[in-house]
Design a protein around this motif. Structure first.
Motif, PDB file in Angstrom:
ATOM      1  N   GLU A 167     -13.659  80.061  75.179  1.00 23.35           N
ATOM      2  CA  GLU A 167     -12.927  79.276  74.172  1.00 23.35           C
ATOM      3  C   GLU A 167     -13.192  77.789  74.395  1.00 23.35           C
ATOM      4  OE1 GLU A 167      -8.289  78.328  72.936  1.00 23.35           O
ATOM      5  OE2 GLU A 167      -8.766  79.998  74.276  1.00 23.35           O
ATOM      6  N   PRO A 168     -13.610  77.069  73.345  1.00 22.14           N
ATOM      7  CA  PRO A 168     -13.919  75.640  73.526  1.00 22.14           C
ATOM      8  C   PRO A 168     -12.686  74.828  73.922  1.00 22.14           C
ATOM      9  CG  PRO A 168     -14.823  76.471  71.463  1.00 22.14           C
ATOM     10  CD  PRO A 168     -13.911  77.529  71.980  1.00 22.14           C
ATOM     11  N   ILE A 169     -12.927  73.769  74.648  1.00 18.21           N
ATOM     12  CA  ILE A 169     -11.886  72.796  74.961  1.00 18.21           C
ATOM     13  C   ILE A 169     -11.700  71.912  73.736  1.00 18.21           C
ATOM     14  CG2 ILE A 169     -11.293  70.830  76.448  1.00 18.21           C
ATOM     15  CD1 ILE A 169     -13.012  72.199  78.632  1.00 18.21           C
ATOM     16  N   ILE A 170     -10.448  71.731  73.319  1.00 16.96           N
ATOM     17  CA  ILE A 170     -10.166  71.012  72.079  1.00 16.96           C
ATOM     18  C   ILE A 170      -9.775  69.568  72.391  1.00 16.96           C
ATOM     19  CG2 ILE A 170      -8.829  70.980  69.942  1.00 16.96           C
ATOM     20  CD1 ILE A 170     -10.617  73.434  70.241  1.00 16.96           C
ATOM     21  N   PHE A 171     -10.454  68.650  71.730  1.00 17.46           N
ATOM     22  CA  PHE A 171     -10.186  67.217  71.850  1.00 17.46           C
ATOM     23  C   PHE A 171      -9.508  66.798  70.551  1.00 17.46           C
ATOM     24  CE2 PHE A 171     -11.893  62.727  71.876  1.00 17.46           C
ATOM     25  CZ  PHE A 171     -11.197  62.322  72.992  1.00 17.46           C
ATOM     26  N   THR A 172      -8.186  66.579  70.569  1.00 25.59           N
ATOM     27  CA  THR A 172      -7.414  66.327  69.356  1.00 25.59           C
ATOM     28  C   THR A 172      -6.851  64.911  69.363  1.00 25.59           C
ATOM     29  OG1 THR A 172      -6.755  68.659  69.340  1.00 25.59           O
ATOM     30  CG2 THR A 172      -5.525  67.166  67.910  1.00 25.59           C
ATOM     31  N   ASN A 173      -7.216  64.136  68.353  1.00 26.37           N
ATOM     32  CA  ASN A 173      -6.729  62.760  68.220  1.00 26.37           C
ATOM     33  C   ASN A 173      -6.900  61.959  69.511  1.00 26.37           C
ATOM     34  OD1 ASN A 173      -5.881  63.265  65.537  1.00 26.37           O
ATOM     35  ND2 ASN A 173      -3.930  64.112  66.280  1.00 26.37           N
ATOM     36  N   GLY A 174      -8.040  62.143  70.142  1.00 25.60           N
ATOM     37  CA  GLY A 174      -8.349  61.360  71.329  1.00 25.60           C
ATOM     38  C   GLY A 174      -7.706  61.839  72.609  1.00 25.60           C
ATOM     39  N   THR A 175      -7.060  63.013  72.605  1.00 25.28           N
ATOM     40  CA  THR A 175      -6.401  63.504  73.819  1.00 25.28           C
ATOM     41  C   THR A 175      -6.669  64.995  74.015  1.00 25.28           C
ATOM     42  OG1 THR A 175      -4.356  64.007  72.617  1.00 25.28           O
ATOM     43  CG2 THR A 175      -4.534  61.812  73.622  1.00 25.28           C
ATOM     44  N   SER A 177      -4.874  68.673  75.752  1.00 24.21           N
ATOM     45  CA  SER A 177      -3.594  69.245  76.157  1.00 24.21           C
ATOM     46  C   SER A 177      -3.477  69.164  77.677  1.00 24.21           C
ATOM     47  CB  SER A 177      -3.504  70.702  75.706  1.00 24.21           C
ATOM     48  OG  SER A 177      -4.389  71.510  76.481  1.00 24.21           O
ATOM     49  N   PRO A 178      -2.260  69.234  78.226  1.00 21.87           N
ATOM     50  CA  PRO A 178      -2.117  69.184  79.692  1.00 21.87           C
ATOM     51  C   PRO A 178      -2.919  70.262  80.409  1.00 21.87           C
ATOM     52  CG  PRO A 178       0.002  68.826  78.631  1.00 21.87           C
ATOM     53  CD  PRO A 178      -0.964  69.206  77.545  1.00 21.87           C
ATOM     54  N   ASP A 179      -2.949  71.492  79.859  1.00 24.13           N
ATOM     55  CA  ASP A 179      -3.716  72.568  80.498  1.00 24.13           C
ATOM     56  C   ASP A 179      -5.215  72.259  80.493  1.00 24.13           C
ATOM     57  OD1 ASP A 179      -1.472  74.021  81.077  1.00 24.13           O
ATOM     58  OD2 ASP A 179      -1.662  75.378  79.353  1.00 24.13           O
ATOM     59  N   GLU A 180      -5.709  71.756  79.370  1.00 25.17           N
ATOM     60  CA  GLU A 180      -7.130  71.448  79.293  1.00 25.17           C
ATOM     61  C   GLU A 180      -7.469  70.240  80.165  1.00 25.17           C
ATOM     62  OE1 GLU A 180      -7.453  71.227  75.052  1.00 25.17           O
ATOM     63  OE2 GLU A 180      -8.331  73.240  74.935  1.00 25.17           O
ATOM     64  N   ASP A 181      -6.557  69.304  80.270  1.00 24.59           N
ATOM     65  CA  ASP A 181      -6.790  68.157  81.138  1.00 24.59           C
ATOM     66  C   ASP A 181      -6.881  68.603  82.597  1.00 24.59           C
ATOM     67  OD1 ASP A 181      -7.185  65.303  80.834  1.00 24.59           O
ATOM     68  OD2 ASP A 181      -5.417  65.063  82.095  1.00 24.59           O
ATOM     69  N   ARG A 182      -6.036  69.553  82.985  1.00 22.00           N
ATOM     70  CA  ARG A 182      -6.098  70.088  84.349  1.00 22.00           C
ATOM     71  C   ARG A 182      -7.414  70.828  84.581  1.00 22.00           C
ATOM     72  NH1 ARG A 182      -0.432  70.693  83.640  1.00 22.00           N
ATOM     73  NH2 ARG A 182      -0.727  72.713  82.617  1.00 22.00           N
ATOM     74  N   HIS A 185     -10.161  68.299  85.084  1.00 26.12           N
ATOM     75  CA  HIS A 185     -10.058  67.683  86.410  1.00 26.12           C
ATOM     76  C   HIS A 185     -10.589  68.633  87.487  1.00 26.12           C
ATOM     77  CE1 HIS A 185      -8.547  65.036  89.543  1.00 26.12           C
ATOM     78  NE2 HIS A 185      -8.030  66.095  90.131  1.00 26.12           N
ATOM     79  N   HIS A 186     -10.277  69.919  87.352  1.00 30.94           N
ATOM     80  CA  HIS A 186     -10.742  70.904  88.329  1.00 30.94           C
ATOM     81  C   HIS A 186     -12.264  71.030  88.278  1.00 30.94           C
ATOM     82  CE1 HIS A 186     -10.611  74.098  91.133  1.00 30.94           C
ATOM     83  NE2 HIS A 186     -10.770  75.096  90.275  1.00 30.94           N
ATOM     84  N   MET A 187     -12.828  71.048  87.071  1.00 28.91           N
ATOM     85  CA  MET A 187     -14.284  71.134  86.933  1.00 28.91           C
ATOM     86  C   MET A 187     -14.959  69.901  87.529  1.00 28.91           C
ATOM     87  SD  MET A 187     -14.627  72.748  83.073  1.00 28.91           S
ATOM     88  CE  MET A 187     -16.398  73.094  83.161  1.00 28.91           C
ATOM     89  N   MET A 188     -14.398  68.719  87.257  1.00 30.94           N
ATOM     90  CA  MET A 188     -14.947  67.485  87.828  1.00 30.94           C
ATOM     91  C   MET A 188     -14.946  67.536  89.350  1.00 30.94           C
ATOM     92  SD  MET A 188     -12.937  64.711  85.471  1.00 30.94           S
ATOM     93  CE  MET A 188     -13.058  63.495  86.788  1.00 30.94           C
ATOM     94  N   THR A 189     -13.842  68.047  89.917  1.00 32.15           N
ATOM     95  CA  THR A 189     -13.720  68.103  91.371  1.00 32.15           C
ATOM     96  C   THR A 189     -14.717  69.085  91.969  1.00 32.15           C
ATOM     97  OG1 THR A 189     -11.373  67.549  91.200  1.00 32.15           O
ATOM     98  CG2 THR A 189     -12.120  68.527  93.273  1.00 32.15           C
ATOM     99  N   VAL A 193     -18.671  65.345  89.615  1.00 36.26           N
ATOM    100  CA  VAL A 193     -19.344  64.567  88.577  1.00 36.26           C
ATOM    101  C   VAL A 193     -18.312  63.696  87.861  1.00 36.26           C
ATOM    102  CG1 VAL A 193     -21.183  66.250  88.183  1.00 36.26           C
ATOM    103  CG2 VAL A 193     -19.027  66.452  86.909  1.00 36.26           C
ATOM    104  N   PRO A 194     -18.755  62.617  87.207  1.00 37.34           N
ATOM    105  CA  PRO A 194     -17.824  61.791  86.430  1.00 37.34           C
ATOM    106  C   PRO A 194     -17.306  62.540  85.205  1.00 37.34           C
ATOM    107  CG  PRO A 194     -19.903  60.637  86.831  1.00 37.34           C
ATOM    108  CD  PRO A 194     -20.114  62.064  87.220  1.00 37.34           C
ATOM    109  N   ARG A 195     -16.127  62.178  84.771  1.00 40.55           N
ATOM    110  CA  ARG A 195     -15.512  62.814  83.606  1.00 40.55           C
ATOM    111  C   ARG A 195     -16.379  62.651  82.363  1.00 40.55           C
ATOM    112  NH1 ARG A 195     -10.002  64.096  82.338  1.00 40.55           N
ATOM    113  NH2 ARG A 195      -9.551  64.051  80.112  1.00 40.55           N
ATOM    114  N   SER A 196     -16.917  61.445  82.143  1.00 43.07           N
ATOM    115  CA  SER A 196     -17.714  61.203  80.942  1.00 43.07           C
ATOM    116  C   SER A 196     -18.958  62.100  80.913  1.00 43.07           C
ATOM    117  CB  SER A 196     -18.130  59.734  80.864  1.00 43.07           C
ATOM    118  OG  SER A 196     -18.880  59.358  82.010  1.00 43.07           O
ATOM    119  N   SER A 197     -19.571  62.324  82.068  1.00 39.08           N
ATOM    120  CA  SER A 197     -20.757  63.192  82.129  1.00 39.08           C
ATOM    121  C   SER A 197     -20.388  64.637  81.851  1.00 39.08           C
ATOM    122  CB  SER A 197     -21.418  63.084  83.502  1.00 39.08           C
ATOM    123  OG  SER A 197     -21.917  61.789  83.726  1.00 39.08           O
ATOM    124  N   LEU A 198     -19.254  65.084  82.405  1.00 40.30           N
ATOM    125  CA  LEU A 198     -18.803  66.453  82.155  1.00 40.30           C
ATOM    126  C   LEU A 198     -18.524  66.658  80.671  1.00 40.30           C
ATOM    127  CD1 LEU A 198     -17.839  69.247  83.042  1.00 40.30           C
ATOM    128  CD2 LEU A 198     -15.603  68.234  83.541  1.00 40.30           C
TER     129      LEU A 198
END
Length: 211
Positions: A167-175, A177-182, A185-189, A193-198
């Motif tokens: 299921e794609p990660i949804i980017f809604t109005n520039g933000t 959801s808390p679950d997707e943000d977590r 962050h886990h994938m970056m860790t 890699v930097p968030r922008s690259s991910l």
């Protein structure tokens, strides 16, 4: 210049040739296929580049450099900011550990500079520098795209997204959801890699949707 799709195929071909010991497995729910490249080993052992760490500027404005000619002179600085001269003995990647906040990405971008030069896509100067600047050049964009693919290929992103049914990660109005943000962050860790690259790679692979 090369198209982004061509860079992806270059990355895939390199990863197929890359020996297994340079791929470091990392834990991810439900799969053992996720790996992270050992970037210093990729530089020194796979690409056979001389890997050096020196201070390249007094103000942190130069992040890294690539040397393409044997015994080319590069100015480096000691801890007091005094300049000295380094002569490279082979094709080299020089990293400034004090200036690099994204060391894996920056080193892989320098590796990518050598890769594209070896393939004839880029005809470099004897020494080329990566500096802080507001807008990247077209070449730097290509280096970043190839570096991002080598650090986060489809073969890594697909098993990472499998646990949520792709299921794609949804980017809604520039933000997000808390679950997707977590999740991000886990994938970056895990991948370091930097968030922008991910986000760029997720969008390119079809796993990021903007609404």
């Amino acid at each position: 210049m090369t198209a982004e799709e061509s860079l992806k195929w270059i990355g895939e071909d390199l990863l197929k040739q890359c020996p297994g010991y340079i791929r470091k497995p990392v834990p991810w729910p439900g799969t053992s296929e996720v790996f992270r490249l050992d970037v210093p080993a990729f530089t020194a052992e796979f690409l056979k580049l001389q890997r050096l760490e020196y201070r390249l500027s007094t103000d942190g404005s130069i992040l890294s450099a690539s040397v393409f000619r044997i015994q080319e002179t590069v100015t480096i600085y000691d801890c007091r900011g005094e300049p000295t001269h380094l002569q490279s003995f082979a094709e080299s990647v020089i990293l400034d550990p004090e200036a690099c906040r994204q060391p894996r990405l920056i080193e892989m971008m320098e590796d990518s500079r050598h890769i594209l030069a070896r393939l004839g896509f880029h005809h470099p100067d004897p020494v080329e520098y990566r500096t802080l600047r507001p807008e990247p050049t077209p070449l730097e964009q290509e280096l970043e795209h190839l570096a991002e693919y080598l650090l986060m290929p489809d073969s890594v992103l697909i098993p990472m997204m499998q646990h949520r049914g792709f299921e794609p990660i949804i980017f809604t109005n520039g933000t997000f959801s808390p679950d997707e943000d977590r999740l991000l962050h886990h994938m970056m860790t895990i991948l370091n890699v930097p968030r922008s690259s991910l986000l760029h790679r997720l969008k390119d692979a079809g796993f990021l949707t903007e609404q």
